[in-house]
Design a protein around this motif. Structure first.
Motif, PDB file in Angstrom:
ATOM      1  N   ALA A 120      44.413  54.533  40.080  1.00  0.00           N
ATOM      2  CA  ALA A 120      44.578  54.914  41.483  1.00  0.00           C
ATOM      3  C   ALA A 120      45.849  54.323  42.076  1.00  0.00           C
ATOM      4  O   ALA A 120      46.204  53.171  41.807  1.00  0.00           O
ATOM      5  CB  ALA A 120      43.372  54.450  42.296  1.00  0.00           C
ATOM      6  N   MET A 121      46.510  55.117  42.912  1.00  0.00           N
ATOM      7  CA  MET A 121      47.695  54.652  43.630  1.00  0.00           C
ATOM      8  C   MET A 121      47.614  55.123  45.077  1.00  0.00           C
ATOM      9  O   MET A 121      46.989  56.150  45.377  1.00  0.00           O
ATOM     10  CB  MET A 121      48.973  55.156  42.963  1.00  0.00           C
ATOM     11  CG  MET A 121      49.154  54.605  41.544  1.00  0.00           C
ATOM     12  SD  MET A 121      50.728  55.015  40.788  1.00  0.00           S
ATOM     13  CE  MET A 121      51.857  53.918  41.667  1.00  0.00           C
ATOM     14  N   TYR A 122      48.258  54.352  45.963  1.00  0.00           N
ATOM     15  CA  TYR A 122      48.122  54.563  47.404  1.00  0.00           C
ATOM     16  C   TYR A 122      49.473  54.372  48.090  1.00  0.00           C
ATOM     17  O   TYR A 122      50.300  53.576  47.649  1.00  0.00           O
ATOM     18  CB  TYR A 122      47.152  53.530  48.002  1.00  0.00           C
ATOM     19  CG  TYR A 122      45.825  53.416  47.307  1.00  0.00           C
ATOM     20  CD1 TYR A 122      45.698  52.705  46.113  1.00  0.00           C
ATOM     21  CD2 TYR A 122      44.690  53.993  47.850  1.00  0.00           C
ATOM     22  CE1 TYR A 122      44.476  52.581  45.469  1.00  0.00           C
ATOM     23  CE2 TYR A 122      43.453  53.869  47.212  1.00  0.00           C
ATOM     24  CZ  TYR A 122      43.362  53.171  46.027  1.00  0.00           C
ATOM     25  OH  TYR A 122      42.144  53.047  45.402  1.00  0.00           O
ATOM     26  N   TYR A 168      46.556  59.074  48.836  1.00  0.00           N
ATOM     27  CA  TYR A 168      46.143  58.341  47.656  1.00  0.00           C
ATOM     28  C   TYR A 168      45.873  59.307  46.512  1.00  0.00           C
ATOM     29  O   TYR A 168      45.624  60.494  46.725  1.00  0.00           O
ATOM     30  CB  TYR A 168      44.939  57.440  47.929  1.00  0.00           C
ATOM     31  CG  TYR A 168      43.649  58.152  48.268  1.00  0.00           C
ATOM     32  CD1 TYR A 168      43.405  58.576  49.578  1.00  0.00           C
ATOM     33  CD2 TYR A 168      42.669  58.362  47.312  1.00  0.00           C
ATOM     34  CE1 TYR A 168      42.224  59.211  49.904  1.00  0.00           C
ATOM     35  CE2 TYR A 168      41.481  58.996  47.634  1.00  0.00           C
ATOM     36  CZ  TYR A 168      41.264  59.417  48.940  1.00  0.00           C
ATOM     37  OH  TYR A 168      40.086  60.054  49.260  1.00  0.00           O
ATOM     38  N   SER A 169      45.933  58.759  45.312  1.00  0.00           N
ATOM     39  CA  SER A 169      45.728  59.563  44.109  1.00  0.00           C
ATOM     40  C   SER A 169      44.859  58.768  43.147  1.00  0.00           C
ATOM     41  O   SER A 169      45.138  57.600  42.892  1.00  0.00           O
ATOM     42  CB  SER A 169      47.072  59.882  43.460  1.00  0.00           C
ATOM     43  OG  SER A 169      46.899  60.419  42.170  1.00  0.00           O
ATOM     44  N   GLN A 170      43.828  59.398  42.630  1.00  0.00           N
ATOM     45  CA  GLN A 170      42.918  58.721  41.705  1.00  0.00           C
ATOM     46  C   GLN A 170      43.125  59.174  40.271  1.00  0.00           C
ATOM     47  O   GLN A 170      42.560  58.595  39.336  1.00  0.00           O
ATOM     48  CB  GLN A 170      41.467  58.940  42.134  1.00  0.00           C
ATOM     49  CG  GLN A 170      41.168  58.330  43.505  1.00  0.00           C
ATOM     50  CD  GLN A 170      39.757  58.579  43.972  1.00  0.00           C
ATOM     51  OE1 GLN A 170      39.200  59.653  43.759  1.00  0.00           O
ATOM     52  NE2 GLN A 170      39.164  57.584  44.610  1.00  0.00           N
ATOM     53  N   SER A 226      45.105  50.393  42.168  1.00  0.00           N
ATOM     54  CA  SER A 226      43.833  49.743  41.873  1.00  0.00           C
ATOM     55  C   SER A 226      43.222  50.380  40.634  1.00  0.00           C
ATOM     56  O   SER A 226      43.595  51.485  40.240  1.00  0.00           O
ATOM     57  CB  SER A 226      42.861  49.860  43.053  1.00  0.00           C
ATOM     58  OG  SER A 226      42.395  51.197  43.183  1.00  0.00           O
ATOM     59  N   ILE A 227      42.258  49.661  40.044  1.00  0.00           N
ATOM     60  CA  ILE A 227      41.494  50.259  38.957  1.00  0.00           C
ATOM     61  C   ILE A 227      40.484  51.229  39.549  1.00  0.00           C
ATOM     62  O   ILE A 227      40.253  51.231  40.769  1.00  0.00           O
ATOM     63  CB  ILE A 227      40.777  49.194  38.109  1.00  0.00           C
ATOM     64  CG1 ILE A 227      39.727  48.451  38.937  1.00  0.00           C
ATOM     65  CG2 ILE A 227      41.788  48.216  37.517  1.00  0.00           C
ATOM     66  CD1 ILE A 227      38.857  47.522  38.116  1.00  0.00           C
ATOM     67  N   GLU A 278      39.839  46.153  45.365  1.00  0.00           N
ATOM     68  CA  GLU A 278      41.017  45.278  45.430  1.00  0.00           C
ATOM     69  C   GLU A 278      42.281  46.069  45.137  1.00  0.00           C
ATOM     70  O   GLU A 278      42.347  46.826  44.172  1.00  0.00           O
ATOM     71  CB  GLU A 278      40.876  44.133  44.429  1.00  0.00           C
ATOM     72  CG  GLU A 278      42.078  43.197  44.410  1.00  0.00           C
ATOM     73  CD  GLU A 278      41.932  42.091  43.380  1.00  0.00           C
ATOM     74  OE1 GLU A 278      40.826  41.940  42.816  1.00  0.00           O
ATOM     75  OE2 GLU A 278      42.925  41.379  43.129  1.00  0.00           O
ATOM     76  N   LEU A 279      43.276  45.875  45.978  1.00  0.00           N
ATOM     77  CA  LEU A 279      44.563  46.546  45.827  1.00  0.00           C
ATOM     78  C   LEU A 279      45.633  45.577  45.391  1.00  0.00           C
ATOM     79  O   LEU A 279      45.629  44.413  45.776  1.00  0.00           O
ATOM     80  CB  LEU A 279      44.983  47.193  47.142  1.00  0.00           C
ATOM     81  CG  LEU A 279      44.119  48.343  47.658  1.00  0.00           C
ATOM     82  CD1 LEU A 279      44.650  48.835  48.997  1.00  0.00           C
ATOM     83  CD2 LEU A 279      44.068  49.474  46.660  1.00  0.00           C
ATOM     84  N   PHE A 280      46.574  46.092  44.604  1.00  0.00           N
ATOM     85  CA  PHE A 280      47.754  45.346  44.183  1.00  0.00           C
ATOM     86  C   PHE A 280      48.953  46.037  44.824  1.00  0.00           C
ATOM     87  O   PHE A 280      49.115  47.252  44.680  1.00  0.00           O
ATOM     88  CB  PHE A 280      47.862  45.357  42.657  1.00  0.00           C
ATOM     89  CG  PHE A 280      46.717  44.667  41.979  1.00  0.00           C
ATOM     90  CD1 PHE A 280      45.491  45.293  41.835  1.00  0.00           C
ATOM     91  CD2 PHE A 280      46.867  43.367  41.501  1.00  0.00           C
ATOM     92  CE1 PHE A 280      44.421  44.648  41.230  1.00  0.00           C
ATOM     93  CE2 PHE A 280      45.799  42.719  40.881  1.00  0.00           C
ATOM     94  CZ  PHE A 280      44.582  43.356  40.755  1.00  0.00           C
ATOM     95  N   PHE A 281      49.775  45.267  45.530  1.00  0.00           N
ATOM     96  CA  PHE A 281      50.822  45.853  46.349  1.00  0.00           C
ATOM     97  C   PHE A 281      52.209  45.649  45.763  1.00  0.00           C
ATOM     98  O   PHE A 281      52.497  44.648  45.110  1.00  0.00           O
ATOM     99  CB  PHE A 281      50.806  45.224  47.749  1.00  0.00           C
ATOM    100  CG  PHE A 281      49.707  45.740  48.616  1.00  0.00           C
ATOM    101  CD1 PHE A 281      48.456  45.162  48.587  1.00  0.00           C
ATOM    102  CD2 PHE A 281      49.925  46.816  49.466  1.00  0.00           C
ATOM    103  CE1 PHE A 281      47.434  45.641  49.387  1.00  0.00           C
ATOM    104  CE2 PHE A 281      48.903  47.303  50.263  1.00  0.00           C
ATOM    105  CZ  PHE A 281      47.655  46.713  50.221  1.00  0.00           C
TER     106      PHE A 281
END
Lengths: 115, 115
Positions: free
Chosen positions: A31-33, A48-50, A94-95, A103-106
């Motif tokens: 996933a990306m946001y 967002y894209s999963q 995110s996973i 949880e997001l990683f930025f």
């Protein structure tokens, strides 16, 4: 080191021009946001894209477009239809599936200023 | 629907004093809760997260937060403020939802440390 790379960090454009912000991740996240940040308003979700070749509108998608042709990449285009494009833009990943807590990683962010 | 309220958009404390940043959440199912920190012109970094294990969660840089279900709160504390703690802090919630969690952010609290 795994992480998210956004470029450029600073960008100046004239009104009426389209602008594309790059976001690349090597975390193997599904996933990306894209978020927009304005002073006092926190983070607002743009798109967002999963999964590859699929994406969904967030809360403020008008005037923006995205693509997800590769798992690692999720570029954002700020079009001339966006009425107030000057902002700080944050990409995150995110996973998905089991083990996902949200949880997001930025990335480090891209600051766009429209003159 | 989930939501987050951060009381106080600006908090100032003296160096060495207790830091307390407030966060209340709303969630229809057991939540996952997060605190992120953002330094100027940078992305967000995870400070700590609650994922239904211990209710007192310890994070990086001496911060901790306590999940209180009865008060729907997840306040962030640090016993002794340091100048390097000056930043913006975001509380976030996601709902446990079979691997499809998405984060909702509060509007942020800017922490100023007085020498």
């Amino acid at each position: 080191d795994g992480g998210i790379t956004q470029s450029p960090k600073y960008l100046f454009r004239k009104e009426g021009q389209n602008v594309t912000l790059s976001c690349e991740q090597n975390l193997n996240h599904d996933a990306m946001y894209w978020y927009r940040q304005d002073p006092g308003q926190g983070l607002r979700l743009i798109y967002y894209s999963q999964i590859v070749n699929d994406f969904q509108k967030g809360d403020i998608a008008e005037g923006y477009s995205v693509s997800r042709e590769k798992k690692e990449s999720f570029p954002l285009t700020v079009t001339s239809a966006q009425k107030n494009p000057t902002a700080f833009y944050l990409c995150a990943s995110s996973i998905m599936g089991q083990g996902n807590t949200g949880e997001l990683f930025f990335g480090e962010g891209s600051r766009l200023t429209v003159l | 629907a989930q939501s987050v309220t951060q009381l106080g958009s600006h908090v100032s404390v003296s160096e060495g004093a207790l830091v307390l940043l407030r966060c209340n959440y709303s969630s229809s199912v057991p939540p996952y809760l997060f605190w992120y920190v953002q330094y100027p012109n940078q992305g967000l970094q995870l400070l700590l997260k609650y994922t239904s294990a211990a209710t007192l969660v310890k994070g990086i840089n001496g911060f901790e937060a306590e999940f209180k279900k009865s008060e729907t709160s997840f306040h962030l504390t640090k016993p002794s403020a340091h100048m390097s703690d000056a930043a913006e802090y975001f509380c976030a919630v996601s709902e446990s939802n079979f691997g499809n969690e998405k984060l909702t952010f509060g509007t942020g609290t800017r922490l100023t440390i007085i020498p």
